[in-house]
Enzyme design. Structure first.
Site, PDB file in Angstrom:
ATOM      1  N   HIS A 122      -0.685  -0.296  -9.918  1.00 46.98           N
ATOM      2  CA  HIS A 122      -1.317  -1.251  -8.991  1.00 46.98           C
ATOM      3  C   HIS A 122      -1.733  -2.525  -9.748  1.00 46.98           C
ATOM      4  O   HIS A 122      -2.922  -2.879  -9.791  1.00 46.98           O
ATOM      5  CB  HIS A 122      -2.516  -0.612  -8.281  1.00 46.98           C
ATOM      6  CG  HIS A 122      -2.927  -1.367  -7.044  1.00 46.98           C
ATOM      7  ND1 HIS A 122      -3.402  -0.751  -5.920  1.00 46.98           N
ATOM      8  CD2 HIS A 122      -2.922  -2.689  -6.749  1.00 46.98           C
ATOM      9  CE1 HIS A 122      -3.686  -1.662  -4.992  1.00 46.98           C
ATOM     10  NE2 HIS A 122      -3.401  -2.857  -5.486  1.00 46.98           N
ATOM     11  N   ARG A 157       0.852  -1.189   0.000  1.00 44.85           N
ATOM     12  CA  ARG A 157       0.000   0.000   0.000  1.00 44.85           C
ATOM     13  C   ARG A 157       0.888   1.240   0.000  1.00 44.85           C
ATOM     14  O   ARG A 157       1.932   1.252   0.672  1.00 44.85           O
ATOM     15  CB  ARG A 157      -0.891   0.036   1.263  1.00 44.85           C
ATOM     16  CG  ARG A 157      -2.017  -0.969   1.260  1.00 44.85           C
ATOM     17  CD  ARG A 157      -3.098  -0.605   0.239  1.00 44.85           C
ATOM     18  NE  ARG A 157      -4.193  -1.555   0.228  1.00 44.85           N
ATOM     19  CZ  ARG A 157      -4.306  -2.591  -0.599  1.00 44.85           C
ATOM     20  NH1 ARG A 157      -3.388  -2.808  -1.530  1.00 44.85           N
ATOM     21  NH2 ARG A 157      -5.344  -3.407  -0.535  1.00 44.85           N
TER      22      ARG A 157
HETATM   23  C1  OXD Z   1      -4.946  -5.440  -3.273  1.00 42.82           C
HETATM   24  C2  OXD Z   1      -5.268  -6.142  -4.507  1.00 42.82           C
HETATM   25  O1  OXD Z   1      -5.401  -5.801  -2.185  1.00 42.82           O
HETATM   26  O2  OXD Z   1      -4.978  -5.576  -5.592  1.00 42.82           O
HETATM   27  O3  OXD Z   1      -4.194  -4.470  -3.371  1.00 42.82           O
HETATM   28  O4  OXD Z   1      -5.779  -7.257  -4.464  1.00 42.82           O
END
Ligand code: OXD
Length: 306
Positions: free
Chosen positions: A269, A221
């Site tokens: 991400h 994160r």
């Molecule tokens: C997270 C995902 O939890 O992408 O970041 O699964």
């Protein structure tokens, strides 16, 4: 049985037929305001209103790896929050992190720019003993990553809250051993859950503990890292670079200094994506276990935060 689905990011319409095919007797629908009470909710970053209305749930399934967004909400009392156990994510995470480690260690970014300029030149081989890799967090994903990196003969360190024995991985435990873990690592991979204890963990003081010439890979994160402190360590030369897949605000806002920084490699991400069919199969198996009254793996401890 009624099952509702909500995702802030994913295409809900694609999940409904998959859930329906796997649970033919159930009524499956996208959640919308005022929907009838459901037995199960399958969610990613849902709004508070979903839980204000859906107070009868037997269980709640999170379709991502991290449950931090969910645990910030007021959930109905006693409803178990269940995460995916791997469901195809750990192999993706292992390949993503190995790619970032090897790309940095073998200086592939420099080769790419040399070749673009038509320059044929070799760099001296470096010893992997000088690039110990430290994995922060040895959960399902962290363990797979640590084992995969060890396959390339890098020395591997792991940091966990409670002791864990993994062959080929030197484990450091708890706050008392965090500085030693950082000092023993040159490439630091963050795979921690985001909790009040781990937020801002990689601040100026901790980043300074990483071996000089260090490299940071964040696939957990954005809030684990203090952005300004990371930039300072990159600009001072203490850190050689960073590969960042996650950010405090996503999408990463236009104009954020990470976008243009020459030592930062960015991805949106995407290190370990939720795989729909694997996830649906797992969720359906867990619903069947709950209906039988069996214990279900992956139940989150709300006090621990993961
Ligand atoms: C997270 C995902 O939890 O992408 O970041 O699964």
């Amino acid at each position: 049985m009624r099952v509702i689905y909500f995702s802030a990011d994913q295409d809900g319409a694609a999940w409904i037929p998959g859930l329906q095919a796997a649970l033919p007797g159930a009524q499956i629908s996208l959640w919308e305001r005022g929907a009838r009470a459901a037995d199960y909710a399958v969610v990613w970053k849902p709004p508070q209103q979903l839980f204000d209305e859906q107070t009868q749930l037997k269980a709640l399934f999170n379709t991502g790896a991290g449950v931090d967004a969910l645990l910030k909400l007021r959930l109905p009392d006693g409803v178990p929050v269940i995460r995916l156990d791997d469901a195809g994510m750990s192999v993706q995470m292992a390949e993503f992190v190995c790619h970032a480690v090897v790309r940095h260690f073998r200086e592939f970014a420099d080769y790419e720019s040399d070749m673009e300029m038509g320059k044929w030149s070799f760099r001296k081989p470096r010893s992997r003993l000088d690039f110990p890799v430290g994995v922060l967090g040895l959960g399902v994903l962290g363990e797979r990553v640590a084992k995969a990196v060890a396959q390339f003969d890098f020395p591997v360190n792991g940091w966990t809250r409670t002791s864990k024995a993994l062959p080929g991985v030197q484990c450091f435990v708890g706050d008392a051993q965090l500085d030693d873990f950082l000092a023993a690592s040159r490439i630091v991979v963050c795979l921690l859950p985001l909790t009040p204890e781990t937020e801002n963990l990689l601040n100026a003081q901790r980043l300074a503990r990483i071996r000089p010439g260090g490299y940071v890979i964040n696939v957990a994160r954005g809030a684990h890292i203090v952005d300004a402190d990371l930039l300072t360590c990159l600009d001072s030369g203490h850190l050689a670079g960073a590969a960042l897949d996650v950010f405090r605000v996503e999408p990463l806002p236009k104009g954020h200094p990470f976008w243009q920084h020459p030592k930062i490699t960015l991805t949106p991400h995407t290190s370990a994506r939720t795989l729909r069919s694997e996830s649906i199969a797992q969720i359906v198996g867990k619903i069947a276990a709950i209906e039988r009254g069996d214990a279900v793996a992956g139940t989150v401890d709300p006090n621990r935060g993961y």
